[in-house]
Write a protein that holds these residues in place. Structure first.
Motif, short mmCIF file in Angstrom:
data_model
loop_
_atom_site.label_atom_id
_atom_site.label_comp_id
_atom_site.label_asym_id
_atom_site.label_seq_id
_atom_site.Cartn_x
_atom_site.Cartn_y
_atom_site.Cartn_z
N THR A 279 99.70 -43.56 17.23
CA THR A 279 99.83 -43.51 18.68
C THR A 279 98.59 -44.04 19.37
OG1 THR A 279 101.27 -41.58 18.49
CG2 THR A 279 100.27 -41.97 20.64
N MET A 280 97.42 -43.82 18.75
CA MET A 280 96.17 -44.31 19.32
C MET A 280 95.11 -44.40 18.23
SD MET A 280 94.99 -40.84 21.32
CE MET A 280 96.65 -40.64 21.97
N THR A 281 94.06 -45.16 18.53
CA THR A 281 92.89 -45.27 17.65
C THR A 281 91.69 -44.70 18.38
OG1 THR A 281 93.75 -47.28 16.61
CG2 THR A 281 91.39 -46.86 16.40
N VAL A 282 90.86 -43.93 17.66
CA VAL A 282 89.69 -43.31 18.27
C VAL A 282 88.42 -43.88 17.62
CG1 VAL A 282 88.55 -41.14 18.87
CG2 VAL A 282 91.03 -41.21 18.62
N LEU A 283 87.47 -44.25 18.47
CA LEU A 283 86.16 -44.75 18.00
C LEU A 283 85.09 -43.78 18.51
CD1 LEU A 283 86.69 -48.53 18.91
CD2 LEU A 283 87.31 -47.37 16.80
N PRO A 284 84.83 -42.69 17.78
CA PRO A 284 83.92 -41.64 18.28
C PRO A 284 82.47 -41.89 17.88
CG PRO A 284 84.95 -40.89 16.26
CD PRO A 284 85.44 -42.30 16.49
N TYR A 285 81.99 -43.12 18.10
CA TYR A 285 80.67 -43.51 17.62
C TYR A 285 79.58 -43.01 18.56
CZ TYR A 285 83.62 -46.99 15.18
OH TYR A 285 84.60 -47.62 14.45
N THR A 286 78.39 -42.84 18.02
CA THR A 286 77.24 -42.50 18.86
C THR A 286 76.43 -43.74 19.24
OG1 THR A 286 76.04 -41.97 16.81
CG2 THR A 286 77.02 -40.13 18.02
N SER A 287 76.67 -44.83 18.54
CA SER A 287 76.07 -46.12 18.89
C SER A 287 76.93 -47.19 18.23
CB SER A 287 74.61 -46.21 18.42
OG SER A 287 74.53 -46.14 17.00
N SER A 288 76.52 -48.45 18.37
CA SER A 288 77.31 -49.54 17.80
C SER A 288 76.38 -50.56 17.16
CB SER A 288 78.16 -50.21 18.88
OG SER A 288 78.81 -51.36 18.38
N ALA A 289 76.90 -51.27 16.15
CA ALA A 289 76.09 -52.29 15.49
C ALA A 289 76.75 -53.66 15.59
CB ALA A 289 75.87 -51.91 14.03
N GLY A 290 77.52 -53.89 16.64
CA GLY A 290 78.14 -55.19 16.80
C GLY A 290 79.54 -55.07 17.38
N ALA A 298 93.07 -52.79 16.20
CA ALA A 298 93.96 -52.03 17.07
C ALA A 298 94.68 -52.96 18.05
CB ALA A 298 93.18 -50.96 17.83
N CYS A 299 93.97 -53.94 18.57
CA CYS A 299 94.60 -54.92 19.47
C CYS A 299 95.69 -55.71 18.76
CB CYS A 299 93.56 -55.88 20.01
SG CYS A 299 92.51 -55.17 21.26
N THR A 300 95.43 -56.07 17.50
CA THR A 300 96.39 -56.87 16.75
C THR A 300 97.76 -56.21 16.71
OG1 THR A 300 94.58 -57.66 15.33
CG2 THR A 300 96.82 -57.97 14.51
N TYR A 301 97.78 -54.88 16.65
CA TYR A 301 99.05 -54.15 16.53
C TYR A 301 99.40 -53.38 17.80
CZ TYR A 301 98.08 -55.45 11.77
OH TYR A 301 97.78 -56.19 10.65
N GLY A 302 98.71 -53.69 18.90
CA GLY A 302 99.04 -53.09 20.17
C GLY A 302 98.88 -51.58 20.19
N VAL A 303 97.71 -51.11 19.74
CA VAL A 303 97.44 -49.67 19.70
C VAL A 303 96.42 -49.32 20.78
CG1 VAL A 303 96.60 -47.75 18.28
CG2 VAL A 303 97.88 -49.63 17.22
N PRO A 304 96.68 -48.32 21.62
CA PRO A 304 95.69 -47.88 22.61
C PRO A 304 94.41 -47.39 21.93
CG PRO A 304 97.85 -46.96 23.11
CD PRO A 304 97.95 -47.58 21.75
N ILE A 305 93.29 -47.53 22.64
CA ILE A 305 91.98 -47.18 22.08
C ILE A 305 91.29 -46.16 22.99
CG2 ILE A 305 89.71 -48.06 21.40
CD1 ILE A 305 91.05 -50.85 21.15
N ILE A 306 90.72 -45.12 22.36
CA ILE A 306 89.82 -44.20 23.05
C ILE A 306 88.47 -44.33 22.36
CG2 ILE A 306 89.29 -41.77 23.50
CD1 ILE A 306 92.22 -41.21 23.78
N ALA A 307 87.41 -44.57 23.14
CA ALA A 307 86.12 -44.87 22.54
C ALA A 307 84.97 -44.25 23.32
CB ALA A 307 85.91 -46.39 22.46
N SER A 308 83.86 -44.05 22.62
CA SER A 308 82.63 -43.59 23.26
C SER A 308 82.18 -44.61 24.30
CB SER A 308 81.52 -43.41 22.22
OG SER A 308 81.91 -42.49 21.22
N ASP A 309 81.61 -44.14 25.37
CA ASP A 309 81.17 -45.02 26.45
C ASP A 309 79.79 -45.59 26.10
OD1 ASP A 309 80.80 -46.38 28.75
OD2 ASP A 309 80.94 -44.66 30.09
N ILE A 310 79.80 -46.61 25.23
CA ILE A 310 78.56 -47.28 24.84
C ILE A 310 78.66 -48.75 25.24
CG2 ILE A 310 77.98 -45.67 22.98
CD1 ILE A 310 79.24 -47.47 20.99
#
Length: 449
Positions: A279-290, A298-310
């Protein structure tokens, strides 16, 4: 055009192997391209993938990688050496990682045209999250490594902000922006009948244990299941190389819970089903490396994304048009609220799914590869024109001057024609992908699929 692609490559599971596989898959389909993959050694030994020419010539964390890769390049005699790299691609230890980063520069000194697809910058990595002890030394080493990397003929980064850092801080090098792209020739229209039927699967996918941790998500999920009992948490992927045993420890803490599922490493052929049923993909990261590969999947298969505000995720939403619902970093209650709200809003799920698949269509892998090949051809044409200009400056009385000039001009014309044909082939492929996606969406909409 003969291309050597230096990358980790399946069946190896090292970082960026999936991206290397999809680059190679597209290059292999283009007429006029001869591809050799200079891949990494791995264990246990498995059969190589069909229809790829793979030379296993380097090993993660080996100091000898410099000589091994350069020897393989000399043997293959390519027109272009294309490196698919992060700063830790050749090693998790400082010395082999640093020596590996120097290979593009050394290959250019051998007379090869070298291009680097750089997936992260040292300036954007949170060293605390990455578990680095001697931060000053890593920053200094990263600065020097980036300087050496910019000696390649050209470098591509995946976000305009990354290019700005290189241009403003280092003030040299030929730096391009090339989008990450999706891992397929065309995105798949979302099959919404598989989502929430009967369970709502919340997918967390990645290499876990450094800046990607599960504690926050699991704590938020406890609140989610109280309000949405049919929710299920699916954790896919493996431990990060720097944190072996992390997932086993998380499993031990959870005990035998049936609403949390660990599925481990996901083979390439199983990825579509995993995303289509989420139903959705979650990216609960504390930082990002790229630029996030998971977000593009997730975009490839049309999946909604919830992610940390980084910042990196904000850039993906603003610059590439991804539908991402943001929550404050490390805020458990806000993550739980966003999860529950999206689970309870079917219309919002559909809206985000369609926005993401639409964004994916604009950055299909054939389109991304066409941009790369055009860059390679333009650089080659510039070099050829310089060669012709040098011949024109020779005295007219010099023997064979006119013959050499005509021969070089003929070669330049033939190469340009071949490049135009290859570019047309990739463009047709991209157009076909758009038409196929439209047909697929119409079939699903009318119930004929």
């Amino acid at each position: 055009m003969k291309i050597c692609l230096v990358t980790s490559f399946p069946p190896s599971r090292d970082a960026l192997n999936e991206y290397g596989f999809h680059i190679a898959g597209e290059l292999r389909r283009i007429p006029g391209i001869s591809l050799t993959i200079l891949g990494d050694n791995y264990s246990p030994a498995q059969p190589e993938l069909d229809r790829f020419k793979v030379v296993r010539c380097w090993t993660f964390n080996a100091i000898s990688n410099v000589w091994c890769v350069l020897r393989a390049i000399r043997r293959e005699k390519p027109d272009v050496v294309w490196f698919n790299l992060g700063f830790a691609s050749f090693g998790g230890k400082p010395l082999p990682a640093f020596l590996g980063i120097a290979i593009p520069c050394l290959a250019r000194l051998m007379g090869c045209y070298t291009h680097v697809t750089l997936h992260q910058l040292m300036e954007t990595v949170d060293l605390d999250d990455a578990g680095v002890r001697f931060k000053f030394l890593y920053r200094a080493g990263g600065f020097l490594a980036t300087q050496i990397l910019l000696f390649a003929n050209s470098v591509s980064v995946m976000m305009p902000a990354y290019r700005n850092v290189l241009v403003e801080k280092y003030r040299r090098g030929s730096v391009y922006v090339r989008r990450h792209g999706i891992f397929s020739a065309r995105p798949e229209y979302p099959d919404l009948t598989k989502r929430g039927n009967p369970d709502h699967r919340i997918l967390a996918f990645g290499k876990w244990g450094t800046y990607k941790r599960l504690d926050l998500l699991i704590a938020a999920f406890d609140e989610v299941v109280r309000q949405v009992p049919e929710a299920r948490l699916v954790i896919a992927g493996t431990d990060h190389p720097k944190t072996p045993g992390y997932l086993d420890e998380v499993k031990r803490k959870l005990g035998g819970r049936t609403d949390v599922q660990f599925i481990g490493y996901v083979a390439e052929e199983d990825i579509p089903q995993m995303f289509q049923s989420s139903t959705m993909t979650v990216l609960p990261y504390t930082s990002s490396a790229g630029s996030s590969g998971i977000a593009h999947l997730a975009c490839t298969y049309g999946v909604p994304i919830i992610a940390s505000d980084i910042p990196d995720f904000r850039r993906l939403a603003d610059e590439e048009g991804l539908a991402i619902d943001f929550f404050p970093v490390a805020n458990t209650s806000e993550l739980a609220r966003h999860l529950v709200e999206l689970l309870q809003q079917r219309d919002r799920q559909v809206e985000m799914a369609l926005q993401n698949v639409s964004a994916a269509l604009r950055m299909s892998m054939p389109e991304i590869i066409r941009q790369y090949l055009r860059t390679f051809e333009l650089r080659k044409e510039i070099e050829n024109m310089r060669s012709i200009t040098s011949l024109r400056k020779l005295p007219h009385w010099l023997p064979l001057r006119n013959k050499l000039l005509r021969r070089n001009a003929r070669k330049t014309f033939l190469r340009s024609a071949a490049a135009a044909a290859a570019g047309s082939a990739v463009a047709v492929k991209s157009d076909d992908s758009a038409e196929a996606l439209y047909a697929s969406s119409e079939q699903r909409r009318t119930g004929t699929d």
